[in-house]
Design a protein around this motif. Structure first.
Motif, PDB file in Angstrom:
ATOM      1  N   MET A 328     -10.502  -2.264   4.354  1.00  0.00           N
ATOM      2  CA  MET A 328      -9.131  -1.569   4.648  1.00  0.00           C
ATOM      3  C   MET A 328      -8.283  -1.183   3.426  1.00  0.00           C
ATOM      4  O   MET A 328      -7.789   0.099   3.252  1.00  0.00           O
ATOM      5  N   ALA A 329      -8.229  -2.125   2.524  1.00  0.00           N
ATOM      6  CA  ALA A 329      -7.570  -1.826   1.090  1.00  0.00           C
ATOM      7  C   ALA A 329      -8.203  -0.556   0.329  1.00  0.00           C
ATOM      8  O   ALA A 329      -7.482   0.320  -0.210  1.00  0.00           O
ATOM      9  N   MET A 330      -9.612  -0.535   0.389  1.00  0.00           N
ATOM     10  CA  MET A 330     -10.446   0.318  -0.521  1.00  0.00           C
ATOM     11  C   MET A 330     -10.405   1.431   0.277  1.00  0.00           C
ATOM     12  O   MET A 330     -10.121   2.702  -0.200  1.00  0.00           O
ATOM     13  N   TYR A 331     -10.484   1.702   1.654  1.00  0.00           N
ATOM     14  CA  TYR A 331     -10.752   2.995   2.511  1.00  0.00           C
ATOM     15  C   TYR A 331      -9.860   3.221   3.613  1.00  0.00           C
ATOM     16  O   TYR A 331      -9.609   4.175   3.874  1.00  0.00           O
ATOM     17  N   GLY A 332      -8.979   2.321   4.111  1.00  0.00           N
ATOM     18  CA  GLY A 332      -8.355   2.489   5.240  1.00  0.00           C
ATOM     19  C   GLY A 332      -7.168   3.617   5.191  1.00  0.00           C
ATOM     20  O   GLY A 332      -6.764   4.013   6.114  1.00  0.00           O
ATOM     21  N   TRP A 333      -6.504   3.833   3.757  1.00  0.00           N
ATOM     22  CA  TRP A 333      -5.359   4.502   3.788  1.00  0.00           C
ATOM     23  C   TRP A 333      -5.721   5.998   3.352  1.00  0.00           C
ATOM     24  O   TRP A 333      -5.000   6.990   3.499  1.00  0.00           O
ATOM     25  N   ARG A 334      -7.077   6.514   3.281  1.00  0.00           N
ATOM     26  CA  ARG A 334      -7.467   7.633   3.367  1.00  0.00           C
ATOM     27  C   ARG A 334      -7.489   8.524   4.366  1.00  0.00           C
ATOM     28  O   ARG A 334      -7.513   7.810   5.567  1.00  0.00           O
ATOM     29  N   LYS A 335      -7.309   9.803   4.255  1.00  0.00           N
ATOM     30  CA  LYS A 335      -7.235  10.731   5.472  1.00  0.00           C
ATOM     31  C   LYS A 335      -8.411  10.687   6.171  1.00  0.00           C
ATOM     32  O   LYS A 335      -8.492  10.683   7.392  1.00  0.00           O
ATOM     33  N   THR A 336      -9.697  10.486   5.642  1.00  0.00           N
ATOM     34  CA  THR A 336     -10.771  10.479   6.209  1.00  0.00           C
ATOM     35  C   THR A 336     -11.050   9.162   7.142  1.00  0.00           C
ATOM     36  O   THR A 336     -12.060   9.219   8.106  1.00  0.00           O
ATOM     37  N   SER A 337     -10.248   8.183   7.033  1.00  0.00           N
ATOM     38  CA  SER A 337     -10.564   6.987   7.738  1.00  0.00           C
ATOM     39  C   SER A 337      -9.947   6.784   9.089  1.00  0.00           C
ATOM     40  O   SER A 337     -10.189   6.265  10.039  1.00  0.00           O
ATOM     41  N   LEU A 338      -8.926   7.986   9.393  1.00  0.00           N
ATOM     42  CA  LEU A 338      -8.142   8.069  10.771  1.00  0.00           C
ATOM     43  C   LEU A 338      -7.689   9.307  11.083  1.00  0.00           C
ATOM     44  O   LEU A 338      -6.860   9.880  10.039  1.00  0.00           O
ATOM     45  N   GLU A 339      -7.983   9.922  11.913  1.00  0.00           N
ATOM     46  CA  GLU A 339      -7.343  11.104  12.321  1.00  0.00           C
ATOM     47  C   GLU A 339      -5.656  11.096  12.494  1.00  0.00           C
ATOM     48  O   GLU A 339      -5.270  10.321  12.822  1.00  0.00           O
ATOM     49  N   GLY A 340      -5.302  11.801  11.600  1.00  0.00           N
ATOM     50  CA  GLY A 340      -3.767  11.884  11.471  1.00  0.00           C
ATOM     51  C   GLY A 340      -3.159  10.792  10.784  1.00  0.00           C
ATOM     52  O   GLY A 340      -1.870  10.485  10.716  1.00  0.00           O
ATOM     53  N   ASN A 341      -3.817  10.104   9.785  1.00  0.00           N
ATOM     54  CA  ASN A 341      -3.496   8.868   9.015  1.00  0.00           C
ATOM     55  C   ASN A 341      -2.733   9.336   7.955  1.00  0.00           C
ATOM     56  O   ASN A 341      -2.436  10.378   7.484  1.00  0.00           O
ATOM     57  N   THR A 342      -1.468   8.340   7.944  1.00  0.00           N
ATOM     58  CA  THR A 342      -0.278   8.523   6.983  1.00  0.00           C
ATOM     59  C   THR A 342      -0.453   7.066   6.246  1.00  0.00           C
ATOM     60  O   THR A 342      -0.536   6.040   6.608  1.00  0.00           O
ATOM     61  N   LEU A 343       0.258   7.130   5.027  1.00  0.00           N
ATOM     62  CA  LEU A 343       0.210   5.844   4.313  1.00  0.00           C
ATOM     63  C   LEU A 343       1.386   4.985   4.968  1.00  0.00           C
ATOM     64  O   LEU A 343       0.915   3.880   5.030  1.00  0.00           O
ATOM     65  N   ARG A 344       2.419   5.495   5.637  1.00  0.00           N
ATOM     66  CA  ARG A 344       3.463   4.629   6.257  1.00  0.00           C
ATOM     67  C   ARG A 344       2.625   3.727   7.476  1.00  0.00           C
ATOM     68  O   ARG A 344       2.914   2.783   7.667  1.00  0.00           O
ATOM     69  N   GLY A 345       1.827   4.911   8.169  1.00  0.00           N
ATOM     70  CA  GLY A 345       1.307   4.270   9.437  1.00  0.00           C
ATOM     71  C   GLY A 345       0.102   3.171   8.874  1.00  0.00           C
ATOM     72  O   GLY A 345       0.054   2.271   9.552  1.00  0.00           O
ATOM     73  N   PHE A 346      -0.452   3.401   7.802  1.00  0.00           N
ATOM     74  CA  PHE A 346      -1.378   2.348   7.580  1.00  0.00           C
ATOM     75  C   PHE A 346      -0.808   1.227   6.954  1.00  0.00           C
ATOM     76  O   PHE A 346      -1.333   0.320   7.507  1.00  0.00           O
TER      77      PHE A 346
END
Length: 404
Positions: A328-346
């Motif tokens: 999660m620390a390496m990949y979870g914050w990236r836009k490609t990891s979750l549709e509509g991903n934001t840093l705050r949400g991550f």
């Protein structure tokens, strides 16, 4: 003695057993070792790398170094059999694609393991058919299960001649979640693919809908434990990093029926698409441990499912959520990891979700992570692959026959 015969050599879950778990570098293996060890069983782990994360767990009695399953399959299988005999192992739990390798070796050497050891796997023919993405779709066709449209693609000519007038996925028949997957539009077929006769591509209809991944423990056509989670955070949308247990009776019944029809023994995961108009389809199958095993807690006593002694299907508590912290620390914050991903949400989800490595009563693996990650980085350099691929690389099986 075949794999299916070995699957009948179980004892009571109330009597502590001696268990060997392969692929010790995996967080799945760590979870399995903890679940079995917490129930009072003596757990050994095996791996080719020196600093497998599982070796640092206080639930593990001993770590065993072995040859590499992918490159020395016979030497690896004989080493595993030697550990089983030396340590008087009652149950062997293979975790990744070394399951296919072992089933193949057992087909050649049916007496490799003592009758007293249960092997949690099916015969090679079934393991292979479920592992190969094209043959798995054929297997579903043969038992009358609806599938998405699919075709085998062996060459650029096959791809050009493909008569699909809809968007489709293109992936190799032996591949894993985070590897090379193409979303192809019929008027924009790729021209730069590499074609390997031993590992062709499957073209499969691309369908929208809710995505789910399952995990089940099965014996002789019966499900003893299962878990189910929707696809949420994932590496490039494919290889999951976070998991939350949900209920879906349609999927549970689908799995029960398929496991019964195939008389399957072992661990298995299915990837599903639930489309509101067309219904439920399975995209592919992984006849091995999958990430759903990490949703179980010691109080679930899933050790009984590994030994096949429970009467009711064991499931994780609904809503329990886990994540792989380093991933999660390496990949979870990236836009490609979750549709509509934001840093705050991550960051919110990261804080709220339990991490699978850190346990207050078993901190060794957390402190061992730097060494374990160092193993994987060294593998990436050695084999010239990316980090997600390097993690599994030595335990992958791409259909290659055993050496003579």
């Amino acid at each position: 003695m075949s794999a299916s015969d070995h699957a009948s050599a179980a004892g009571s879950a109330e009597t502590p057993k001696r268990v060997l778990v392969t692929f010790g570098r995996s967080f799945l293996s760590l979870s399995i070792a903890r679940l079995l060890g917490s129930a009072g069983h003596t757990v050994h782990v095996a791996d080719a790398v020196p600093f497998a994360v599982s070796r640092f767990s206080n639930r593990v009695a001993k770590m065993h170094r072995t040859p590499r399953p992918k490159y020395e399959p016979l030497e690896w299988a004989f080493a595993i059999a030697g550990i089983v005999r030396e340590q008087k192992i009652d149950l062997l739990v293979t975790v990744h694609e070394e399951t296919d390798i072992l089933a193949q070796v057992i087909m050649r050497y049916p007496d490799l393991f003592p009758d007293s050891c249960r092997l949690l796997l099916s015969d090679f023919e079934l393991e292979h058919a479920m592992h190969n993405k094209y043959e798995y779709q054929q297997l579903l066709d043969s038992i009358g299960v609806p599938t998405l449209r699919y075709a085998l693609v062996r060459s650029q000519e096959d791809l050009d001649a493909l008569d699909f007038d809809f968007t489709f996925a293109l992936k190799q028949v032996f591949s894993r979640g985070a590897q090379d997957i193409h979303k192809v539009h019929p008027d924009a077929k790729p021209r730069d693919l590499s074609f390997n006769p031993a590992n062709p591509w499957i073209a499969q209809e691309w369908l929208s809908g809710d995505k789910y991944c399952s995990y089940s423990i099965c014996h002789n056509g019966k499900v003893y434990a299962d878990a189910l989670y929707p696809v949420h955070y994932a590496i490039d949308g494919h290889s999951c990093l976070s998991y939350e247990q949900v209920e879906h009776e349609g999927i549970a019944e689908w799995i029960r029926q398929r496991v019964k029809e195939l008389n399957f023994t072992g661990q298995v995961g299915f990837d599903f698409i639930d489309n509101p108009e067309r219904g439920l389809f399975t995209i592919e199958c992984n006849p091995r441990a999958t990430s759903g095993v990490m949703l179980f807690e010691p109080e679930d006593r899933v050790d009984r499912a590994f030994l096949g002694t429970n009467d009711e299907v064991i499931r994780p508590r609904q809503g329990v959520a886990k994540m792989i912290g380093p991933g999660m620390a390496m990949y979870g914050w990236r836009k490609t990891s979750l549709e509509g991903n934001t840093l705050r949400g991550f960051l919110r989800d990261f804080r709220r979700t339990d991490e699978v490595i850190v346990q207050r009563d078993d901190l060794g693996p957390a402190f061992g992570v730097p060494l374990a990650v160092g193993n994987i980085l060294a593998q990436a350099v050695r084999y010239r692959v990316n980090v997600p691929e390097a993690f599994m690389y030595e335990n992958e099986w791409d259909g290659r026959p055993l050496p003579t």
